[in-house]
Scaffold this active site. Structure first.
Site, PDB file in Angstrom:
ATOM      1  N   LYS A  14      19.304  28.104  31.013  1.00  0.00           N
ATOM      2  CA  LYS A  14      17.872  28.903  31.214  1.00  0.00           C
ATOM      3  C   LYS A  14      16.994  28.101  31.924  1.00  0.00           C
ATOM      4  O   LYS A  14      16.480  28.606  32.817  1.00  0.00           O
ATOM      5  CB  LYS A  14      17.403  29.251  29.801  1.00  0.00           C
ATOM      6  N   ARG A  89      13.543  35.409  21.069  1.00  0.00           N
ATOM      7  CA  ARG A  89      14.586  34.717  20.556  1.00  0.00           C
ATOM      8  C   ARG A  89      14.895  35.424  19.099  1.00  0.00           C
ATOM      9  O   ARG A  89      15.900  35.079  18.607  1.00  0.00           O
ATOM     10  CB  ARG A  89      14.187  33.190  20.374  1.00  0.00           C
ATOM     11  N   ARG A 124      27.973  20.272  27.720  1.00  0.00           N
ATOM     12  CA  ARG A 124      26.849  19.965  28.592  1.00  0.00           C
ATOM     13  C   ARG A 124      25.559  19.110  27.878  1.00  0.00           C
ATOM     14  O   ARG A 124      24.936  18.283  28.368  1.00  0.00           O
ATOM     15  CB  ARG A 124      26.341  21.324  29.197  1.00  0.00           C
ATOM     16  N   ARG A 134      15.948  14.225  24.207  1.00  0.00           N
ATOM     17  CA  ARG A 134      15.556  15.568  23.267  1.00  0.00           C
ATOM     18  C   ARG A 134      16.142  15.043  22.036  1.00  0.00           C
ATOM     19  O   ARG A 134      17.490  15.128  21.906  1.00  0.00           O
ATOM     20  CB  ARG A 134      16.097  16.503  23.979  1.00  0.00           C
ATOM     21  N   ARG A 145      22.143  24.722  16.508  1.00  0.00           N
ATOM     22  CA  ARG A 145      21.293  25.571  17.375  1.00  0.00           C
ATOM     23  C   ARG A 145      22.104  26.774  17.819  1.00  0.00           C
ATOM     24  O   ARG A 145      21.741  27.783  18.102  1.00  0.00           O
ATOM     25  CB  ARG A 145      21.039  24.499  18.669  1.00  0.00           C
TER      26      ARG A 145
HETATM   27  P1  AP5 Z   1      19.848  23.744  30.758  1.00  0.00           P
HETATM   28  O1  AP5 Z   1      19.368  24.533  31.974  1.00  0.00           O
HETATM   29  O2  AP5 Z   1      18.818  22.798  30.262  1.00  0.00           O
HETATM   30  O3  AP5 Z   1      19.918  24.845  29.603  1.00  0.00           O
HETATM   31  P2  AP5 Z   1      19.132  25.579  28.668  1.00  0.00           P
HETATM   32  O4  AP5 Z   1      19.659  26.923  28.514  1.00  0.00           O
HETATM   33  O5  AP5 Z   1      17.635  25.553  29.170  1.00  0.00           O
HETATM   34  O6  AP5 Z   1      19.379  24.494  27.396  1.00  0.00           O
HETATM   35  P3  AP5 Z   1      18.331  24.265  26.253  1.00  0.00           P
HETATM   36  O7  AP5 Z   1      18.979  22.989  25.459  1.00  0.00           O
HETATM   37  O8  AP5 Z   1      16.761  24.015  26.775  1.00  0.00           O
HETATM   38  O9  AP5 Z   1      18.200  25.395  25.398  1.00  0.00           O
HETATM   39  P4  AP5 Z   1      17.585  25.601  23.865  1.00  0.00           P
HETATM   40  O10 AP5 Z   1      17.601  27.234  24.028  1.00  0.00           O
HETATM   41  O11 AP5 Z   1      18.297  24.868  22.965  1.00  0.00           O
HETATM   42  O12 AP5 Z   1      16.251  25.038  23.946  1.00  0.00           O
HETATM   43  P5  AP5 Z   1      14.610  25.402  24.045  1.00  0.00           P
HETATM   44  O13 AP5 Z   1      13.969  24.155  24.498  1.00  0.00           O
HETATM   45  O14 AP5 Z   1      14.567  26.719  24.559  1.00  0.00           O
HETATM   46  O15 AP5 Z   1      21.145  23.060  31.136  1.00  0.00           O
HETATM   47  C1  AP5 Z   1      21.817  22.347  29.918  1.00  0.00           C
HETATM   48  C2  AP5 Z   1      22.391  21.260  30.651  1.00  0.00           C
HETATM   49  O16 AP5 Z   1      23.656  21.731  31.506  1.00  0.00           O
HETATM   50  C3  AP5 Z   1      21.554  20.412  31.724  1.00  0.00           C
HETATM   51  O17 AP5 Z   1      21.989  19.027  31.581  1.00  0.00           O
HETATM   52  C4  AP5 Z   1      22.022  20.781  33.157  1.00  0.00           C
HETATM   53  O18 AP5 Z   1      21.705  20.074  34.235  1.00  0.00           O
HETATM   54  C5  AP5 Z   1      23.378  21.365  32.574  1.00  0.00           C
HETATM   55  N1  AP5 Z   1      23.842  22.572  33.373  1.00  0.00           N
HETATM   56  C6  AP5 Z   1      23.007  23.677  33.947  1.00  0.00           C
HETATM   57  N2  AP5 Z   1      23.730  24.587  34.635  1.00  0.00           N
HETATM   58  C7  AP5 Z   1      25.208  24.100  34.710  1.00  0.00           C
HETATM   59  C8  AP5 Z   1      26.335  24.375  35.568  1.00  0.00           C
HETATM   60  N3  AP5 Z   1      26.204  25.566  36.250  1.00  0.00           N
HETATM   61  N4  AP5 Z   1      27.257  23.669  35.462  1.00  0.00           N
HETATM   62  C9  AP5 Z   1      27.250  22.611  34.936  1.00  0.00           C
HETATM   63  N5  AP5 Z   1      26.073  21.977  34.191  1.00  0.00           N
HETATM   64  C10 AP5 Z   1      24.993  22.868  34.312  1.00  0.00           C
HETATM   65  O19 AP5 Z   1      14.146  25.393  22.459  1.00  0.00           O
HETATM   66  C11 AP5 Z   1      14.311  24.076  21.620  1.00  0.00           C
HETATM   67  C12 AP5 Z   1      13.800  24.635  20.272  1.00  0.00           C
HETATM   68  O20 AP5 Z   1      12.400  25.006  20.533  1.00  0.00           O
HETATM   69  C13 AP5 Z   1      14.472  25.660  19.610  1.00  0.00           C
HETATM   70  O21 AP5 Z   1      15.731  24.911  18.902  1.00  0.00           O
HETATM   71  C14 AP5 Z   1      13.339  26.146  18.627  1.00  0.00           C
HETATM   72  O22 AP5 Z   1      13.251  25.338  17.535  1.00  0.00           O
HETATM   73  C15 AP5 Z   1      12.176  25.994  19.540  1.00  0.00           C
HETATM   74  N6  AP5 Z   1      12.100  27.334  20.216  1.00  0.00           N
HETATM   75  C16 AP5 Z   1      12.057  27.526  21.618  1.00  0.00           C
HETATM   76  N7  AP5 Z   1      11.781  28.654  21.772  1.00  0.00           N
HETATM   77  C17 AP5 Z   1      11.548  29.241  20.565  1.00  0.00           C
HETATM   78  C18 AP5 Z   1      11.231  30.795  20.200  1.00  0.00           C
HETATM   79  N8  AP5 Z   1      11.090  31.748  20.875  1.00  0.00           N
HETATM   80  N9  AP5 Z   1      11.294  30.863  18.628  1.00  0.00           N
HETATM   81  C19 AP5 Z   1      11.129  30.114  17.890  1.00  0.00           C
HETATM   82  N10 AP5 Z   1      11.668  28.844  18.154  1.00  0.00           N
HETATM   83  C20 AP5 Z   1      11.677  28.488  19.538  1.00  0.00           C
HETATM   84 MG    MG Z   2      15.931  24.600  28.441  1.00  0.00          MG
END
Ligand code: AP5
Ligand code: MG
Length: 192
Positions: A14, A89, A124, A134, A145
């Site tokens: 994402k 979400r 990943r 993180r 998660r």
């Molecule tokens: P990356 O692009 O970072 O993936 P991502 O989907 O953004 O993963 P996140 O870990 O950020 O998702 P998340 O939903 O757990 O975290 P968020 O910050 O939203 O890619 C991941 C890895 O893969 C990277 O190293 C990248 O380089 C690699 N990669 C990418 N594409 C690739 C490819 N094609 N091939 C190979 N490698 C690749 O949320 C964190 C926390 O915040 C949640 O747990 C919750 O507590 C809170 N939170 C956030 N939003 C809400 C909400 N709306 N409601 C309630 N709580 C929330």
């Molecule tokens: Mg992210």
């Protein structure tokens, strides 16, 4: 002006694709995880409230997240386009976002679902955890998660399918390949 959200499990890309799409379509990339981590880093009231949920891989309460995102969108100029990453979400967030969008005549064009096998997601995130700093990139929290995504967030796939805006894209392959796939699908839509 593109109004899209990325609906996908942790590690699906994402953040990676959100940055690229925002550049390609000239709209802001609004990532709730990044906004929340900024609050945690700055020790704000929101950050203090959110931190324990984030550390354990649970979702932060709906009201807190929803007001954070809507405030951020209202603050963009002009507020007509965006790529949302990590929001909505929960069903309650999705309903609140839809109400807001209808009121402001800014309904979303697409909910982009990135499909990646679970073991690749774990791989990943563990790899990223070595350098990301993180706290939620540890194996147990990654599993939690993913569970939360399956239980609470994945029902939104049907919510957006029923609204006719779900765009399902394979999220494996190179980053460029995934961007091209998404772009092809978005360019086929009427983005007015
Ligand atoms: P990356 O692009 O970072 O993936 P991502 O989907 O953004 O993963 P996140 O870990 O950020 O998702 P998340 O939903 O757990 O975290 P968020 O910050 O939203 O890619 C991941 C890895 O893969 C990277 O190293 C990248 O380089 C690699 N990669 C990418 N594409 C690739 C490819 N094609 N091939 C190979 N490698 C690749 O949320 C964190 C926390 O915040 C949640 O747990 C919750 O507590 C809170 N939170 C956030 N939003 C809400 C909400 N709306 N409601 C309630 N709580 C929330
Ligand atoms: Mg992210």
């Amino acid at each position: 002006m593109l109004r899209a959200l990325l609906l996908a499990p942790p590690g699906a890309g994402k953040g990676t694709q959100g940055d690229r799409l925002a550049d390609l379509y000239g709209v802001p990339h609004v990532a709730t995880g990044d906004l929340l981590r900024e609050h945690v880093a700055n020790g704000t009231k929101i950050g203090r409230e959110a931190e324990r949920f984030m550390t354990s891989g649970e979702l932060v309460p709906d009201d807190l997240v929803t007001s954070l995102v809507l405030e951020r969108i209202r603050g963009t100029s002009p507020p007509t386009g965006f790529v949302l990453d990590g929001f909505p979400r929960t069903l309650s967030q999705a309903e609140r976002a839809y109400e807001w969008a209808l009121e402001n005549q800014l309904t979303f064009h697409a909910a982009v679902a990135l499909e990646v096998p679970t073991e690749e997601l774990v791989g990943r995130l563990l790899a990223r955890g070595k350098t990301s700093g993180r706290v939620d990139d540890s194996e147990d929290t990654i599993r939690r998660r993913l569970e939360v995504y399956g239980d609470v967030t994945s029902p939104l796939l049907d919510f957006y399918k029923n609204r006719g805006i779900l765009v399902e894209v394979e999220g494996t392959g190179t980053v460029d390949e995934v961007t091209d796939r998404i772009r092809t699908r978005l360019d086929a839509l009427d983005l007015n």
